[in-house]
Design a protein around this motif. Structure first.
Motif, PDB file in Angstrom:
ATOM      1  N   ALA A  58       0.828  -1.206   0.000  1.00 32.08           N
ATOM      2  CA  ALA A  58       0.000   0.000   0.000  1.00 32.08           C
ATOM      3  C   ALA A  58       0.858   1.250   0.000  1.00 32.08           C
ATOM      4  O   ALA A  58       0.572   2.222  -0.717  1.00 32.08           O
ATOM      5  CB  ALA A  58      -0.932  -0.012   1.205  1.00 32.08           C
ATOM      6  N   ALA A  59       1.919   1.242   0.808  1.00 33.50           N
ATOM      7  CA  ALA A  59       2.812   2.396   0.850  1.00 33.50           C
ATOM      8  C   ALA A  59       3.515   2.588  -0.489  1.00 33.50           C
ATOM      9  O   ALA A  59       3.563   3.703  -1.034  1.00 33.50           O
ATOM     10  CB  ALA A  59       3.834   2.215   1.971  1.00 33.50           C
ATOM     11  N   ALA A  60       4.081   1.510  -1.035  1.00 34.35           N
ATOM     12  CA  ALA A  60       4.808   1.609  -2.299  1.00 34.35           C
ATOM     13  C   ALA A  60       3.884   2.024  -3.437  1.00 34.35           C
ATOM     14  O   ALA A  60       4.241   2.856  -4.286  1.00 34.35           O
ATOM     15  CB  ALA A  60       5.468   0.269  -2.613  1.00 34.35           C
ATOM     16  N   ASP A  61       2.691   1.475  -3.459  1.00 35.35           N
ATOM     17  CA  ASP A  61       1.724   1.771  -4.522  1.00 35.35           C
ATOM     18  C   ASP A  61       1.359   3.256  -4.512  1.00 35.35           C
ATOM     19  O   ASP A  61       1.385   3.932  -5.547  1.00 35.35           O
ATOM     20  CB  ASP A  61       0.485   0.901  -4.322  1.00 35.35           C
ATOM     21  CG  ASP A  61      -0.573   1.105  -5.394  1.00 35.35           C
ATOM     22  OD1 ASP A  61      -0.201   1.348  -6.556  1.00 35.35           O
ATOM     23  OD2 ASP A  61      -1.773   1.021  -5.071  1.00 35.35           O
ATOM     24  N   ASN A  62       1.017   3.780  -3.339  1.00 32.79           N
ATOM     25  CA  ASN A  62       0.578   5.170  -3.276  1.00 32.79           C
ATOM     26  C   ASN A  62       1.728   6.151  -3.489  1.00 32.79           C
ATOM     27  O   ASN A  62       1.529   7.211  -4.105  1.00 32.79           O
ATOM     28  CB  ASN A  62      -0.129   5.425  -1.948  1.00 32.79           C
ATOM     29  CG  ASN A  62      -1.543   4.872  -1.947  1.00 32.79           C
ATOM     30  OD1 ASN A  62      -2.447   5.456  -2.531  1.00 32.79           O
ATOM     31  ND2 ASN A  62      -1.744   3.729  -1.298  1.00 32.79           N
ATOM     32  N   GLY A 114       6.959   4.944   9.390  1.00 34.62           N
ATOM     33  CA  GLY A 114       6.110   3.783   9.219  1.00 34.62           C
ATOM     34  C   GLY A 114       4.988   4.116   8.248  1.00 34.62           C
ATOM     35  O   GLY A 114       4.797   5.271   7.856  1.00 34.62           O
ATOM     36  N   GLU A 115       4.224   3.099   7.869  1.00 30.51           N
ATOM     37  CA  GLU A 115       3.089   3.328   6.960  1.00 30.51           C
ATOM     38  C   GLU A 115       2.074   4.262   7.584  1.00 30.51           C
ATOM     39  O   GLU A 115       1.416   5.050   6.891  1.00 30.51           O
ATOM     40  CB  GLU A 115       2.444   1.985   6.604  1.00 30.51           C
ATOM     41  CG  GLU A 115       1.235   2.098   5.688  1.00 30.51           C
ATOM     42  CD  GLU A 115      -0.087   1.954   6.434  1.00 30.51           C
ATOM     43  OE1 GLU A 115      -1.130   2.336   5.870  1.00 30.51           O
ATOM     44  OE2 GLU A 115      -0.077   1.467   7.588  1.00 30.51           O
ATOM     45  N   VAL A 116       1.928   4.221   8.919  1.00 28.47           N
ATOM     46  CA  VAL A 116       0.977   5.097   9.602  1.00 28.47           C
ATOM     47  C   VAL A 116       1.429   6.559   9.512  1.00 28.47           C
ATOM     48  O   VAL A 116       0.628   7.456   9.266  1.00 28.47           O
ATOM     49  CB  VAL A 116       0.801   4.669  11.068  1.00 28.47           C
ATOM     50  CG1 VAL A 116      -0.016   5.674  11.850  1.00 28.47           C
ATOM     51  CG2 VAL A 116       0.148   3.287  11.132  1.00 28.47           C
ATOM     52  N   GLU A 117       2.709   6.807   9.712  1.00 32.61           N
ATOM     53  CA  GLU A 117       3.236   8.167   9.570  1.00 32.61           C
ATOM     54  C   GLU A 117       3.018   8.671   8.147  1.00 32.61           C
ATOM     55  O   GLU A 117       2.615   9.829   7.941  1.00 32.61           O
ATOM     56  CB  GLU A 117       4.726   8.193   9.908  1.00 32.61           C
ATOM     57  CG  GLU A 117       5.412   9.525   9.706  1.00 32.61           C
ATOM     58  CD  GLU A 117       4.994  10.598  10.703  1.00 32.61           C
ATOM     59  OE1 GLU A 117       5.283  11.784  10.440  1.00 32.61           O
ATOM     60  OE2 GLU A 117       4.374  10.262  11.739  1.00 32.61           O
ATOM     61  N   LEU A 118       3.281   7.808   7.164  1.00 31.27           N
ATOM     62  CA  LEU A 118       3.051   8.182   5.770  1.00 31.27           C
ATOM     63  C   LEU A 118       1.584   8.525   5.552  1.00 31.27           C
ATOM     64  O   LEU A 118       1.252   9.538   4.924  1.00 31.27           O
ATOM     65  CB  LEU A 118       3.478   7.038   4.849  1.00 31.27           C
ATOM     66  CG  LEU A 118       3.213   7.242   3.349  1.00 31.27           C
ATOM     67  CD1 LEU A 118       4.049   8.390   2.809  1.00 31.27           C
ATOM     68  CD2 LEU A 118       3.495   5.954   2.575  1.00 31.27           C
ATOM     69  N   ALA A 119       0.700   7.684   6.076  1.00 28.32           N
ATOM     70  CA  ALA A 119      -0.738   7.919   5.903  1.00 28.32           C
ATOM     71  C   ALA A 119      -1.170   9.239   6.522  1.00 28.32           C
ATOM     72  O   ALA A 119      -1.960   9.991   5.932  1.00 28.32           O
ATOM     73  CB  ALA A 119      -1.528   6.763   6.530  1.00 28.32           C
ATOM     74  N   TRP A 120      -0.657   9.550   7.718  1.00 21.51           N
ATOM     75  CA  TRP A 120      -1.019  10.799   8.374  1.00 21.51           C
ATOM     76  C   TRP A 120      -0.628  12.001   7.511  1.00 21.51           C
ATOM     77  O   TRP A 120      -1.377  12.973   7.372  1.00 21.51           O
ATOM     78  CB  TRP A 120      -0.348  10.890   9.743  1.00 21.51           C
ATOM     79  CG  TRP A 120      -0.687  12.143  10.478  1.00 21.51           C
ATOM     80  CD1 TRP A 120       0.112  13.236  10.649  1.00 21.51           C
ATOM     81  CD2 TRP A 120      -1.930  12.454  11.120  1.00 21.51           C
ATOM     82  NE1 TRP A 120      -0.550  14.206  11.363  1.00 21.51           N
ATOM     83  CE2 TRP A 120      -1.813  13.750  11.667  1.00 21.51           C
ATOM     84  CE3 TRP A 120      -3.124  11.757  11.285  1.00 21.51           C
ATOM     85  CZ2 TRP A 120      -2.847  14.366  12.364  1.00 21.51           C
ATOM     86  CZ3 TRP A 120      -4.160  12.369  11.989  1.00 21.51           C
ATOM     87  CH2 TRP A 120      -4.019  13.652  12.507  1.00 21.51           C
TER      88      TRP A 120
END
Length: 490
Positions: A31-35, A110-116
């Protein structure tokens, strides 16, 4: 050191300048790499392990321009020119890849930091977040049901299943997100600032990851990260002083409130239980003299104390967001927990068989055991550095007998010998032809020999499952199948 300053980077930043490395190519890593790829970053994804799903995802991202490297040795070296390292949950800070990033001054998210950071600035859906050693998933799912009952477009995301970054990048904006966060995910957050947050409990777990003399302090500190920057409510467990201390230690927005939840009579500013009624004395105008009824214990899917506590925490988070009483009740009444959480499998010959395979640490097992008076306990597996003395001391008087399985079963046996030496114990691992093909059949047979009418046979292992099973669900499925076969109920 990178020449790109990522300190203020968000969704609208120029990601074409960023060379991002994503460590781990599971669900969150993909999900991180895709976005990041869609945002224009030059992405390299690494994972030492490979399987068909990862190969398929790698092919897809390769078409979009990402460099995906799978297989042993892929994570040994951080690619030259990396500006940002995004790690999947569970990657230890002492992994060579992270040490190389730290040495080069490269930020680690982390993926959560990226999402935020990737929230839509025009529609930044607030986060109502939950962490804790146990009960996170149930609480987040309850919260999501409550929010939906209030007519809000919500999603249960994070450690519960769907990656948070997928939710925040959804073309149709959410009104609010119910976010489950593990200590692993919180460890790599920096700018997270939730609308409201809850720490349900803090008990020994993952001490194989948080090793050393300060392991528990580091584990608790990572849990406490969820409170930092909270805008409205820090929800804590009155029965767990560690959670209250984490609130005291947190830097929050001025005006944010500390809201306790308790299985007893709630004080002003808390939610709790009054004569089997879940009551709110925190979010009502006349809270000094009255309380709002949220629902009754009989409205819930289970009267187990930990289940009631989860409902109170979910209700507190929802009420902090302005959700009315009626929606809280509607959400809780309609909620049923996922499988392998205090699920009754069968009742036969006066014995009740219960699957709580999700109880993967001693604290969860103790909470489960506390709901029954006379128990044949099935325990053991991968202890992850945990100890069982406190658990056995707390529930020893409830135990009719214990059946042990799994690699670290001796740790449970040792605690039983110290604190409940008169409780019969059967080691059900190995030594039986039947168990070679179906180890759980031998476990169930041993439990049946110990159980008497009126007893509950409870699979609440207090350990992880991966020494014998693919995951806790597979362990629970095996238990349920063996019970149904033995009792003729399926």
């Amino acid at each position: 050191m990178s020449d790109v300053d990522l300190s203020a980077y968000g969704r609208t930043s120029d990601w074409s300048r960023v060379r991002a490395t994503v460590a781990g190519f599971g669900v969150t890593g993909f999900a991180a790499a895709d976005n990041l790829t869609h945002l224009g970053a030059a992405v390299t994804a690494l994972d030492d392990r490979t399987d068909d799903a990862k190969e398929e995802r790698g092919t897809l991202l390769g078409v979009l321009g990402a460099d995906v490297r799978l297989g042993e040795g892929s994570t040994a070296e951080l690619p030259e020119g990396t500006d940002l390292l995004v790690v999947s949950p569970g990657w230890r800070p002492d992994h060579p890849l992270l040490q190389q990033a730290t040495a080069r001054g490269i930020p680690v998210w982390g993926e959560v930091e990226l999402a935020w950071r990737l929230r839509d600035p025009e529609h930044p859906a607030p986060w109502l977040a939950v962490t804790g050693t146990n009960g996170k998933t149930t609480t987040v799912q309850m919260l999501h049901r409550i929010l939906a009952a209030a007519g809000l477009r919500s999603a249960a995301v994070g450690n519960v299943g769907r990656p948070v970054v997928e939710a925040v990048m959804d073309p149709e904006p959410h009104d609010v997100l119910a976010v489950e966060l593990s200590s692993f995910q919180l460890h790599y957050t920096r700018s997270l600032a939730c609308r409201s947050a809850a720490v349900l409990n803090v008990a020994e777990d993952h001490l194989d990851w948080y090793d050393g003399p300060s392991g528990m302090r580091a584990y608790a500190a990572d849990k406490g990260r969820i409170y930092h920057g909270v805008e409205r409510a820090c929800v804590y467990n009155v029965a767990d002083p560690v959670t209250e201390q984490l609130v005291r230690d947190a830097e929050v927005v001025e005006g944010a409130r500390a809201i306790g939840f308790t299985l007893g009579m709630p004080s002003v500013g808390m939610v709790g239980v009054v004569d089997d009624i879940l009551a709110d004395r925190a979010f009502v105008e006349e809270r000094r003299t009255s309380a709002a009824e949220l629902c009754t214990i009989s409205d819930l899917a289970s009267p187990a104390p930990h289940f009631v506590a989860n409902a109170l925490a979910a209700a507190a988070l929802a009420r902090s967001h302005g959700v009315p009483q009626a929606a809280v009740r509607a959400g809780l009444v309609g909620f049923r927990p996922d499988g392998h959480r205090i699920a009754t499998v069968a009742e036969a010959d006066g014995v009740t068989w219960v699957d709580d395979s999700k109880a993967t640490n001693p604290h969860a097992a103790q909470s489960s055991l506390a709901g029954y008076d006379h128990v044949v306990w099935i325990a053991g597996g991968l202890a992850k550095g945990a100890r069982f003395d406190d658990l056995v001391q707390a529930v020893g008087s409830r135990l009719r007998g214990v059946v042990l399985l799994g690699r670290d079963r001796h740790l449970v046996a040792d605690a039983l010998s110290r604190h409940a030496p008169d409780v019969p114990v059967i080691d059900a691992t190995g030594g039986e032809t039947e168990s070679e093909h179906d180890p759980m059949a031998h476990v169930v047979a041993a439990a049946a020999d110990l159980a008497r009418p009126g007893d509950t046979v409870l699979l609440a292992p207090g350990c992880a499952s991966m020494d014998m099973f693919a995951d806790y669900a597979a362990r629970g499925d095996a238990f349920a199948a063996a019970v149904r076969h033995r009792t003729g109920r399926g």
